[in-house]
Design an enzyme around this catalytic site. Sequence first.
Site, PDB file in Angstrom:
ATOM      1  N   ALA A   1       0.102  -2.005   6.338  1.00  0.00           N
ATOM      2  CA  ALA A   1       0.840  -1.879   7.594  1.00  0.00           C
ATOM      3  C   ALA A   1       0.329  -2.811   8.688  1.00  0.00           C
ATOM      4  O   ALA A   1       1.115  -3.295   9.505  1.00  0.00           O
ATOM      5  CB  ALA A   1       0.808  -0.434   8.078  1.00  0.00           C
ATOM      6  N   LEU A   2      -0.972  -3.074   8.727  1.00  0.00           N
ATOM      7  CA  LEU A   2      -1.502  -3.940   9.780  1.00  0.00           C
ATOM      8  C   LEU A   2      -1.061  -5.391   9.633  1.00  0.00           C
ATOM      9  O   LEU A   2      -1.122  -6.156  10.586  1.00  0.00           O
ATOM     10  CB  LEU A   2      -3.030  -3.861   9.821  1.00  0.00           C
ATOM     11  CG  LEU A   2      -3.607  -2.631  10.500  1.00  0.00           C
ATOM     12  CD1 LEU A   2      -5.119  -2.609  10.383  1.00  0.00           C
ATOM     13  CD2 LEU A   2      -3.180  -2.546  11.962  1.00  0.00           C
ATOM     14  N   GLU A   3      -0.592  -5.761   8.454  1.00  0.00           N
ATOM     15  CA  GLU A   3      -0.136  -7.129   8.226  1.00  0.00           C
ATOM     16  C   GLU A   3       1.320  -7.344   8.616  1.00  0.00           C
ATOM     17  O   GLU A   3       1.804  -8.479   8.637  1.00  0.00           O
ATOM     18  CB  GLU A   3      -0.352  -7.518   6.757  1.00  0.00           C
ATOM     19  CG  GLU A   3      -1.802  -7.690   6.366  1.00  0.00           C
ATOM     20  CD  GLU A   3      -2.604  -6.398   6.256  1.00  0.00           C
ATOM     21  OE1 GLU A   3      -3.784  -6.398   6.633  1.00  0.00           O
ATOM     22  OE2 GLU A   3      -2.045  -5.373   5.795  1.00  0.00           O
TER      23      GLU A   3
ATOM     24  N   HIS B   1      -9.422   5.899  10.661  1.00  0.00           N
ATOM     25  CA  HIS B   1      -8.668   4.711  10.243  1.00  0.00           C
ATOM     26  C   HIS B   1      -7.154   4.915  10.379  1.00  0.00           C
ATOM     27  O   HIS B   1      -6.429   3.996  10.757  1.00  0.00           O
ATOM     28  CB  HIS B   1      -9.028   4.367   8.797  1.00  0.00           C
ATOM     29  CG  HIS B   1      -8.448   3.082   8.315  1.00  0.00           C
ATOM     30  ND1 HIS B   1      -8.836   1.855   8.798  1.00  0.00           N
ATOM     31  CD2 HIS B   1      -7.499   2.835   7.383  1.00  0.00           C
ATOM     32  CE1 HIS B   1      -8.159   0.910   8.196  1.00  0.00           C
ATOM     33  NE2 HIS B   1      -7.335   1.467   7.329  1.00  0.00           N
TER      34      HIS B   1
ATOM     35  N   THR C   1     -10.559   9.907   7.816  1.00  0.00           N
ATOM     36  CA  THR C   1     -11.262   9.142   8.845  1.00  0.00           C
ATOM     37  C   THR C   1     -10.303   8.738   9.968  1.00  0.00           C
ATOM     38  O   THR C   1      -9.088   8.909   9.873  1.00  0.00           O
ATOM     39  CB  THR C   1     -11.877   7.860   8.249  1.00  0.00           C
ATOM     40  OG1 THR C   1     -10.824   6.979   7.860  1.00  0.00           O
ATOM     41  CG2 THR C   1     -12.759   8.177   7.048  1.00  0.00           C
TER      42      THR C   1
ATOM     43  N   ARG D   1      10.610  12.147   3.341  1.00  0.00           N
ATOM     44  CA  ARG D   1      11.280  11.440   4.435  1.00  0.00           C
ATOM     45  C   ARG D   1      11.729  10.031   4.071  1.00  0.00           C
ATOM     46  O   ARG D   1      12.495   9.416   4.805  1.00  0.00           O
ATOM     47  CB  ARG D   1      10.335  11.348   5.645  1.00  0.00           C
ATOM     48  CG  ARG D   1      10.037  12.688   6.273  1.00  0.00           C
ATOM     49  CD  ARG D   1       9.116  12.559   7.465  1.00  0.00           C
ATOM     50  NE  ARG D   1       9.713  11.733   8.503  1.00  0.00           N
ATOM     51  CZ  ARG D   1       9.026  11.011   9.370  1.00  0.00           C
ATOM     52  NH1 ARG D   1       7.710  10.995   9.327  1.00  0.00           N
ATOM     53  NH2 ARG D   1       9.629  10.293  10.285  1.00  0.00           N
TER      54      ARG D   1
ATOM     55  N   PHE E   1       0.865  -1.184   0.000  1.00  0.00           N
ATOM     56  CA  PHE E   1       0.000   0.000   0.000  1.00  0.00           C
ATOM     57  C   PHE E   1       0.901   1.233   0.000  1.00  0.00           C
ATOM     58  O   PHE E   1       1.924   1.259   0.678  1.00  0.00           O
ATOM     59  CB  PHE E   1      -0.910  -0.016   1.235  1.00  0.00           C
ATOM     60  CG  PHE E   1      -2.108   0.858   1.112  1.00  0.00           C
ATOM     61  CD1 PHE E   1      -3.221   0.419   0.425  1.00  0.00           C
ATOM     62  CD2 PHE E   1      -2.113   2.113   1.668  1.00  0.00           C
ATOM     63  CE1 PHE E   1      -4.343   1.228   0.304  1.00  0.00           C
ATOM     64  CE2 PHE E   1      -3.225   2.931   1.554  1.00  0.00           C
ATOM     65  CZ  PHE E   1      -4.347   2.491   0.865  1.00  0.00           C
TER      66      PHE E   1
ATOM     67  N   ALA F   1       4.104   2.894   4.638  1.00  0.00           N
ATOM     68  CA  ALA F   1       3.667   4.289   4.757  1.00  0.00           C
ATOM     69  C   ALA F   1       2.177   4.318   5.057  1.00  0.00           C
ATOM     70  O   ALA F   1       1.378   3.728   4.322  1.00  0.00           O
ATOM     71  CB  ALA F   1       3.957   5.054   3.476  1.00  0.00           C
ATOM     72  N   VAL F   2       1.832   4.990   6.133  1.00  0.00           N
ATOM     73  CA  VAL F   2       0.443   5.217   6.495  1.00  0.00           C
ATOM     74  C   VAL F   2       0.234   6.722   6.419  1.00  0.00           C
ATOM     75  O   VAL F   2       0.821   7.475   7.204  1.00  0.00           O
ATOM     76  CB  VAL F   2       0.121   4.687   7.916  1.00  0.00           C
ATOM     77  CG1 VAL F   2      -1.362   4.884   8.232  1.00  0.00           C
ATOM     78  CG2 VAL F   2       0.523   3.232   8.051  1.00  0.00           C
TER      79      VAL F   2
END
Length: 155
Positions: A62-64, A94, A92, A133, A28, A86-87
């Site tokens: 990222a959650l994985e 989320h 929202t 970054r 992602f 990267a998030v």
Amino acid sequence: MASYDNIQEFEPNLDGSALRIGIVMSRFNRDICDGLLGACTAALGKHGVKTENTLIVTVPGALEHPVILRKMALSGKFDALVALGAVVRGDTYHFEIVSNEMAAGINRVQLDTGVPVANGVLTTDTDHQATSRMSVKGAEAAECAIEMANLLKML
């Protein structure tokens, strides 16, 4: 070995020539993640980590990261791991859930397994912040993984 007031002190050791490093990267926000990965692998090579001692695994987001990092840590095949992703904040809540749970999961993996995990997952407000970054953070994550693996070996 350095010392402070005649107290023994370990100096940072960035020699990665004998280390096995695993990298878990999100797909992602792929352009940002590819930038993180390029900087990370360049820094690993600069510090002597051999390509044959490096493995890259990709995950959807990222959650994985934590579950794959845990599996890799428990395999006994790696001296240190690197999480890259990267998030980017959206409209929202989320963003907060993903950022907080991902970071907590990564921290839990290293505490539960004793294998250091360098957290190179950017959490930013904008894509621009992330792209500006990514080169620095990717290299810093590589150096953190090397330093922590060597420190644990010395202790």
